[in-house]
Design a protein around this motif. Structure first.
Motif, PDB file in Angstrom:
ATOM      1  N   HIS A  27      52.423  62.531  67.533  1.00 45.04           N
ATOM      2  CA  HIS A  27      51.233  63.249  67.978  1.00 45.04           C
ATOM      3  C   HIS A  27      51.531  64.244  69.093  1.00 45.04           C
ATOM      4  O   HIS A  27      50.604  64.754  69.749  1.00 45.04           O
ATOM      5  N   GLY A  28      52.810  64.522  69.347  1.00 44.78           N
ATOM      6  CA  GLY A  28      53.190  65.564  70.279  1.00 44.78           C
ATOM      7  C   GLY A  28      53.154  65.199  71.741  1.00 44.78           C
ATOM      8  O   GLY A  28      53.329  66.073  72.601  1.00 44.78           O
ATOM      9  N   PHE A  29      52.949  63.927  72.069  1.00 44.54           N
ATOM     10  CA  PHE A  29      52.910  63.533  73.481  1.00 44.54           C
ATOM     11  C   PHE A  29      54.312  63.260  74.033  1.00 44.54           C
ATOM     12  O   PHE A  29      54.495  63.168  75.250  1.00 44.54           O
ATOM     13  N   GLN A  30      55.286  63.085  73.141  1.00 42.28           N
ATOM     14  CA  GLN A  30      56.670  62.858  73.560  1.00 42.28           C
ATOM     15  C   GLN A  30      57.566  63.742  72.704  1.00 42.28           C
ATOM     16  O   GLN A  30      57.388  63.822  71.483  1.00 42.28           O
ATOM     17  N   VAL A  31      58.547  64.377  73.337  1.00 41.39           N
ATOM     18  CA  VAL A  31      59.405  65.334  72.640  1.00 41.39           C
ATOM     19  C   VAL A  31      60.855  64.887  72.786  1.00 41.39           C
ATOM     20  O   VAL A  31      61.318  64.659  73.915  1.00 41.39           O
ATOM     21  N   ARG A  70      59.271  68.259  78.590  1.00 42.94           N
ATOM     22  CA  ARG A  70      58.187  68.558  77.649  1.00 42.94           C
ATOM     23  C   ARG A  70      57.428  67.300  77.224  1.00 42.94           C
ATOM     24  O   ARG A  70      56.584  67.360  76.330  1.00 42.94           O
ATOM     25  N   THR A  71      57.723  66.157  77.853  1.00 40.34           N
ATOM     26  CA  THR A  71      57.119  64.880  77.464  1.00 40.34           C
ATOM     27  C   THR A  71      55.962  64.524  78.387  1.00 40.34           C
ATOM     28  O   THR A  71      56.101  64.553  79.615  1.00 40.34           O
ATOM     29  N   GLN A  72      54.823  64.169  77.785  1.00 37.63           N
ATOM     30  CA  GLN A  72      53.634  63.816  78.564  1.00 37.63           C
ATOM     31  C   GLN A  72      53.468  62.307  78.760  1.00 37.63           C
ATOM     32  O   GLN A  72      52.817  61.884  79.716  1.00 37.63           O
ATOM     33  N   ALA A  73      54.019  61.491  77.863  1.00 44.12           N
ATOM     34  CA  ALA A  73      53.801  60.043  77.960  1.00 44.12           C
ATOM     35  C   ALA A  73      54.974  59.300  77.332  1.00 44.12           C
ATOM     36  O   ALA A  73      55.708  59.848  76.501  1.00 44.12           O
ATOM     37  N   TYR A  74      55.127  58.062  77.738  1.00 39.58           N
ATOM     38  CA  TYR A  74      56.191  57.207  77.193  1.00 39.58           C
ATOM     39  C   TYR A  74      55.702  55.766  77.200  1.00 39.58           C
ATOM     40  O   TYR A  74      54.777  55.397  77.949  1.00 39.58           O
ATOM     41  N   ALA A  75      56.309  54.946  76.349  1.00 39.14           N
ATOM     42  CA  ALA A  75      55.953  53.528  76.248  1.00 39.14           C
ATOM     43  C   ALA A  75      57.183  52.684  76.544  1.00 39.14           C
ATOM     44  O   ALA A  75      58.301  53.031  76.149  1.00 39.14           O
ATOM     45  N   MET A  76      56.970  51.588  77.246  1.00 41.56           N
ATOM     46  CA  MET A  76      58.031  50.615  77.495  1.00 41.56           C
ATOM     47  C   MET A  76      57.385  49.265  77.757  1.00 41.56           C
ATOM     48  O   MET A  76      56.190  49.176  78.045  1.00 41.56           O
ATOM     49  N   LEU A 127      55.955  45.482  76.778  1.00 42.35           N
ATOM     50  CA  LEU A 127      55.220  44.858  75.669  1.00 42.35           C
ATOM     51  C   LEU A 127      53.779  45.342  75.621  1.00 42.35           C
ATOM     52  O   LEU A 127      52.843  44.590  75.857  1.00 42.35           O
ATOM     53  N   GLY A 128      53.614  46.663  75.324  1.00 49.37           N
ATOM     54  CA  GLY A 128      52.277  47.191  75.101  1.00 49.37           C
ATOM     55  C   GLY A 128      51.749  48.109  76.162  1.00 49.37           C
ATOM     56  O   GLY A 128      50.565  48.444  76.141  1.00 49.37           O
ATOM     57  N   ASN A 129      52.596  48.564  77.074  1.00 52.45           N
ATOM     58  CA  ASN A 129      52.140  49.410  78.168  1.00 52.45           C
ATOM     59  C   ASN A 129      52.564  50.855  77.958  1.00 52.45           C
ATOM     60  O   ASN A 129      53.691  51.136  77.528  1.00 52.45           O
ATOM     61  N   LEU A 130      51.673  51.774  78.297  1.00 52.58           N
ATOM     62  CA  LEU A 130      51.914  53.205  78.197  1.00 52.58           C
ATOM     63  C   LEU A 130      51.784  53.842  79.574  1.00 52.58           C
ATOM     64  O   LEU A 130      50.909  53.457  80.374  1.00 52.58           O
ATOM     65  N   TYR A 131      52.629  54.859  79.835  1.00 52.41           N
ATOM     66  CA  TYR A 131      52.623  55.547  81.120  1.00 52.41           C
ATOM     67  C   TYR A 131      52.619  57.047  80.881  1.00 52.41           C
ATOM     68  O   TYR A 131      53.260  57.562  79.957  1.00 52.41           O
TER      69      TYR A 131
END
Length: 863
Positions: A666-670, A700-706, A708-712
């Motif tokens: 969805h373009g939130f991470q490149v 160019r990255t707006q968000a990342y996940a790491m 067990l279920g959390n997004l930053y």
């Protein structure tokens, strides 16, 4: 003359008081009876002393010259008044003593409280087994008091839930949001990942100034001692020794000798040693109870490593205690089977032994060497890299030769750590004999777990002088032989499984290994029940997950752990002397994680041929829980309040969802240009300098996940390479949340139940560390393993093909409630929400009469 008058006045006064006292006693005895005589004598004696002191004061204030006649007249005039005062006082005292004493205010006795924690005990499974009549002891506890599902934390993870349950604070105060936590490294745009419960902190053993003072003191002492010895022994015999510098030369030799000895001894003392720092905020209930002056014992207290100071009771650390390598459980297999990999996803290690070898030295790795030789370590690294290069360039090596090369490289890299060895002599098909470095011999029978075998890691040669230079440890061994010999191995293969090497609770530990408080508490328990596992997660779920440990051997090992825990609980109950006793059992959680597939035909790993054999293991572990509860209730008696709690429930894990794949789609991470997705291993968590998110373009990255279920968000001013401004944050979060709620599986099944804003969930001093979004999945879904380490998978949603077939992490909390049983009635919950994790600590304080204003829940007990 003045002295005679003073003495005469004093004698007269004493005579007068004595006659008055006898008269008063006589009157009072006739009025009140002889039975009060002794009491009245004591009271009148006190009155006599008071009046005597007053008389003395008056005597000292009189003029120095007083006639005997004047004193006599004073005695005659004061006698009636004094007698009247004494008589009135005696009568009043007698009347008061005859009145009945007021009844004492009735005090409500403070009960003892027993809290049994069963990790992962699910409310739905428990209710089903209660309805089937298979949990009679828990049913009796419910009928005596109450039962209710216990709402878990968000996210529904063990460290998050136990931290909130034991402190009564939300994660915004405890600072625990996951098993893992992000780490910002100065000067790097990327994000690091570390274990989220504790971290090692380098502690100075001796500063440079202290080392210099030791050497100076040693040299000075040598000079003094040497000079005295030489002067006394030779100076008197040969006066020439006192001339020509001979005495000075004699002083230098012992001074230099002792200074060199001090330098040598100091070289054996590490400059710094690691000491764990607990990352959990908030005060757990066992510390609060201890500070209130009551005796609380906590057995395997979660998130309590290093153990906090206990003045009256004792605390044995549980979830969060690492193994001797500083990891959550580094296990190994020594084998002549080349099919066993050198490394696994969960940081397991495979070591290859040459074909036909029946005697070899098995190497056990410990903590990083606190006295590193930089030059030697560089040489070791070069040798390991050369071995890896030769293997990669070779074209004609067979599988066995490659595996031998991998083992040589692994052993070279282990030289950065303290090591010990165990000599193994195989008897093909019949077993083996192990010999430790301390010459202890252990016989191994095929297919049976050994007892906990003691091993030692020597920090320095000072190990022979002080136990502080020794790290005592223990491990279990399991030997199996292959059933299908081939042409190359007609005798078959073997596998020698080594459990994680753990801190030995039965031995004296260095001060930086705070396993219990007080330190001797762990040893006292070991003296009562024998050696026991100390690792925070001792059950071998990871080898099962990697497909290298059979279910039967996993269950056999787990039952040994459970038996030791039950024995420990019984010993502490019978020891008595406590006001509150907490004990943890984790088997309910571990069995469900890896055995759920045998009860779920929809699981990708369900096997119609073998699953029926293990289909009853989950229900069986709940029945074991019931039996333990029943025995504990019998031992503590009816006057002890019993609470049975769990941190969360369970759900099947059939499909894995990678949130980083979703963000990229969805373009939130490149990704970096041309970079292929890189798989990550749990071993990276214990490897200094490991690079996570290696293929992410942070510019160019707006968000990342790491985790067990959390997004930053990649937030400007927070993340090292942040690009999302504060004004853009809400819009980006809303867009990600909308996309996740619309996510569907290939068959149209809804994947995400809800997505929560961290700012709505958490508040407190550590809320700034919270994730920006917390994802709650529908039943059957969970984040994928690679998502946890910030990596990507082949697709957003993939089948979970591993034996780890059930979970609670990242499942919506409403779907996985825990359990609450109480021997005291529960209060009605008008809102229908029922009790929650935050209510456990306030309920304990309510029972024990303790007030703590900072807890966020309320008691769940009826008044």
């Amino acid at each position: 003359m003045e002295e005679r008058q003073r003495r005469s006045g004093t004698a007269g006064r004493n005579s007068l008081l004595a006659r008055g006292l006898r008269s008063s006693l006589g009157d009072t005895e006739r009025a009140c009876g002889a039975r009060r005589r002794e009491t009245l004598v004591r009271r009148h004696t006190r009155a006599n002393r008071v009046l005597g002191a007053a008389w003395d004061s008056c005597s000292r204030s009189d003029p120095p010259v007083t006639s005997r006649a004047t004193l006599a007249r004073m005695r005659v005039r004061t006698r009636p008044a004094l007698l009247a005062v004494l008589i009135v006082a005696a009568c009043v005292a007698a009347l008061v003593s005859l009145l009945p004493a007021p009844p004492a205010a009735a005090e409500t006795p403070r009960p003892r409280v027993l809290v049994l924690g069963f990790d992962g005990a699910d409310a739905n499974v428990t209710e089903r087994l209660l309805d089937e009549g298979r949990l009679p002891n828990l049913a009796a506890l419910r009928d005596r008091g109450g039962f209710a599902p216990l709402a878990t934390s968000n996210p529904a993870q063990s460290p998050v839930a136990w931290a909130s349950m034991t402190t009564g604070r939300n994660p915004g105060e405890t600072g625990i949001y996951d098993f893992l936590r992000r780490v910002f490294t100065p000067g790097r745009p990327g994000i690091g990942i570390a274990i989220g419960l504790a971290e090692p902190v380098k502690e100075v053993v001796l500063s440079e100034l202290q080392r210099a003072l030791v050497v100076t003191a040693a040299g000075t002492l040598g000079a003094i001692l040497g000079g005295l010895i030489v002067f006394l022994c030779l100076g008197f015999v040969n006066p020439a020794w006192r001339r020509g510098g001979r005495l000075q030369a004699a002083l230098c030799a012992p001074a230099a000798l002792l200074a060199v000895a001090a330098l040598t001894a100091l070289s054996w003392v590490p400059e710094r040693v690691p000491r764990a720092r607990n990352l959990r905020g908030g005060e757990p209930f066992w510390v609060t109870i201890d500070r209130a002056g009551l005796v609380c014992e906590a057995l395997e207290a979660p998130l309590a490593f290093p153990a906090e100071h206990m003045e009256h009771g004792g605390c044995l650390s549980g979830l969060g205690v690492p193994d001797v390598q500083g990891t959550w459980g580094s296990w190994a297999i020594w084998t002549d089977d080349p099919a066993v990999p050198a490394t696994t996803e969960t940081a397991g290690a495979g070591f290859f032994v040459g074909r036909g070898v029946d005697a070899f030295d098995l190497v056990l790795a410990g903590p990083l060497d606190p006295r590193p030789d930089v030059a030697r370590m560089a040489t070791v690294d070069r040798a390991a890299n050369e071995e890896k290069y030769r293997r990669e360039m070779a074209l004609d090596w067979d599988a066995a030769r490659r595996r031998q090369s991998e083992t040589e490289e692994q052993l070279l890299r282990q030289e950065h750590r303290l090591r010990t060895s165990v000599h193994v002599e195989l008897r093909r098909g019949a077993g083996a004999e192990l010999t430790t470095a301390d010459w202890e011999r252990i016989a191994l029978a095929p297919g049976e777990w050994s007892d906990l075998v003691p091993v030692r890691f020597l920090v320095s040669p000072l190990a022979y002088v002080t136990p502080r230079a020794v790290i005592p440890a223990r491990a279990r061994f399991l030997l199996t032989f292959g059933d299908t010999p081939d042409a190359e191995t007609p005798e078959g293969t073997f596998r020698l499984f080594v459990s994680p090497v753990q801190i030995d609770a039965s031995a004296s530990l260095p001060p930086n290994l705070s396993l219990s408080s007080p330190p001797e508490y762990a040893r006292e328990i070991a003296a009562e029940i024998g050696p026991y596992e100390t690792l925070g997660w001792p059950e071998l779920t990871n080898p099962v997950k990697d497909g290298l440990l059979e279910d039967a051997f996993f269950l056999a090992h787990l039952r040994k752990i459970m038996a030791a825990r039950e024995k420990r609980l019984r010993a502490r109950i019978e020891a008595g002397g406590w006001d509150c006793l907490f004990a943890m059992f984790t088997e309910t959680d571990r069995v469900q994680h890896v055995m759920w597939r045998h009860t779920d035909p929809l699981s990708p790993t369900y096997d119609a041929a073998t699953s029926p054999r293990f289909a009853g293991e989950i229900d069986g572990i709940y029945e074991e829980m019931d039996r333990i509860v029943g025995e504990a209730v019998r031992l503590v008696g009816p006057d002890t309040v019993v609470l049975v709690v769990s941190d969360h429930g369970f759900a099947p894990f059939r499909r894995g969802v990678n949130l980083n794949n979703f963000l990229r789609a969805h373009g939130f991470q490149v990704p970096l240009s041309g970079a292929a997705p890189t798989a990550m291993s749990v071993a990276a968590l214990a490897t200094p300098g490991s690079a996570f998110f290696p293929d992410v373009d942070w510019s160019r990255t707006q968000a990342y996940a790491m985790g067990l279920g959390n997004l930053y968000l990649n937030l400007e001013g927070r993340e090292p390479g942040g690009i999302v401004t504060a004004g853009e944050a809400d819009a980006v979060l809303a867009s990600i949340r909308k996309g996740l709620l619309a996510l569907r599986d290939t068959d149209g099944t809804r994947v995400v139940r809800d997505v929560y804003l961290g700012s709505d969930l958490y508040s407190g001093a550590r809320a700034a560390d919270a994730p920006d979004l917390v994802v709650g999945f529908e039943r059957g879904y969970r984040v994928s393993w690679q998502n946890c380490l910030g990596a990507c998978d082949a697709d957003v949603i993939t089948d979970n093909t591993q034996p780890w077939s059930a979970d609670h992490c990242s499942v919506d909390p409403s779907l996985v409630p825990g359990i609450l049983f109480s021997s005291r009635p529960l209060r009605p919950f008008d809102d229908g929400a029922g009790p929650g994790i935050l209510d456990v600590a306030p309920s304990l304080f309510d029972l024990l009469g303790i007030t703590r204003d900072d807890v966020e829940g309320t008691t769940f007990l009826a008044r």
